[in-house]
Design a protein around this motif. Sequence first.
Motif, PDB file in Angstrom:
ATOM      1  N   ASP A  25      40.486  52.028  20.965  1.00  0.00           N
ATOM      2  CA  ASP A  25      40.568  53.370  20.373  1.00  0.00           C
ATOM      3  C   ASP A  25      40.412  53.177  18.866  1.00  0.00           C
ATOM      4  O   ASP A  25      41.390  52.940  18.156  1.00  0.00           O
ATOM      5  N   ARG A  28      42.433  55.500  16.311  1.00  0.00           N
ATOM      6  CA  ARG A  28      43.862  55.222  16.100  1.00  0.00           C
ATOM      7  C   ARG A  28      44.144  53.743  15.834  1.00  0.00           C
ATOM      8  O   ARG A  28      45.283  53.330  15.677  1.00  0.00           O
ATOM      9  N   LEU A  30      43.871  51.110  17.805  1.00  0.00           N
ATOM     10  CA  LEU A  30      44.656  50.566  18.910  1.00  0.00           C
ATOM     11  C   LEU A  30      43.719  49.970  19.955  1.00  0.00           C
ATOM     12  O   LEU A  30      42.553  50.351  20.044  1.00  0.00           O
ATOM     13  N   ALA A  31      44.267  49.067  20.736  1.00  0.00           N
ATOM     14  CA  ALA A  31      43.510  48.509  21.860  1.00  0.00           C
ATOM     15  C   ALA A  31      44.425  48.426  23.075  1.00  0.00           C
ATOM     16  O   ALA A  31      45.612  48.125  22.944  1.00  0.00           O
ATOM     17  N   LEU A  32      43.866  48.704  24.235  1.00  0.00           N
ATOM     18  CA  LEU A  32      44.564  48.459  25.494  1.00  0.00           C
ATOM     19  C   LEU A  32      44.283  47.007  25.833  1.00  0.00           C
ATOM     20  O   LEU A  32      43.115  46.597  25.912  1.00  0.00           O
ATOM     21  N   CYS A  33      45.345  46.212  25.992  1.00  0.00           N
ATOM     22  CA  CYS A  33      45.191  44.781  26.228  1.00  0.00           C
ATOM     23  C   CYS A  33      45.905  44.361  27.503  1.00  0.00           C
ATOM     24  O   CYS A  33      46.822  45.026  27.970  1.00  0.00           O
ATOM     25  N   HIS A  40      49.716  45.382  31.176  1.00  0.00           N
ATOM     26  CA  HIS A  40      48.938  46.021  30.116  1.00  0.00           C
ATOM     27  C   HIS A  40      49.842  46.553  29.022  1.00  0.00           C
ATOM     28  O   HIS A  40      50.954  47.017  29.298  1.00  0.00           O
ATOM     29  N   SER A  41      49.364  46.502  27.781  1.00  0.00           N
ATOM     30  CA  SER A  41      50.093  47.029  26.626  1.00  0.00           C
ATOM     31  C   SER A  41      49.110  47.597  25.625  1.00  0.00           C
ATOM     32  O   SER A  41      47.976  47.140  25.529  1.00  0.00           O
ATOM     33  N   THR A  42      49.582  48.576  24.869  1.00  0.00           N
ATOM     34  CA  THR A  42      48.810  49.087  23.744  1.00  0.00           C
ATOM     35  C   THR A  42      49.164  48.254  22.527  1.00  0.00           C
ATOM     36  O   THR A  42      50.336  48.015  22.245  1.00  0.00           O
ATOM     37  N   GLU A  44      48.391  47.422  18.314  1.00  0.00           N
ATOM     38  CA  GLU A  44      47.868  47.867  17.022  1.00  0.00           C
ATOM     39  C   GLU A  44      46.999  46.733  16.479  1.00  0.00           C
ATOM     40  O   GLU A  44      47.392  45.566  16.490  1.00  0.00           O
ATOM     41  N   THR A  45      45.770  47.065  16.020  1.00  0.00           N
ATOM     42  CA  THR A  45      44.798  46.022  15.668  1.00  0.00           C
ATOM     43  C   THR A  45      44.368  46.006  14.201  1.00  0.00           C
ATOM     44  O   THR A  45      43.445  45.276  13.850  1.00  0.00           O
TER      45      THR A  45
END
Length: 72
Positions: A25, A28, A30-33, A40-42, A44-45
């Motif tokens: 995303d 925002r 963010l990445a779904l990892c 799975h976790s969101t 912040e990148t």
Amino acid sequence: MSDVERHHCITCSDEGCEMTVLAVDTERVLALCEEADGSHSTVETALVGEVQPGDVLLVHAGTALARTGTPA
């Protein structure tokens, strides 16, 4: 520096974990990892810059700290 030292937070002693980016995303930052166990976790990148699906990130406390691998 050993692998054990490199993957532990010097502030709280928690371990960082490697996670693979599944979706991004960019709006925002963010990445779904996914972890190795399939959870799975969101994440912040902002600290690692632009990521793409398949990138492997070192994650601590929901924040990507480093890129450890990229897609072939």
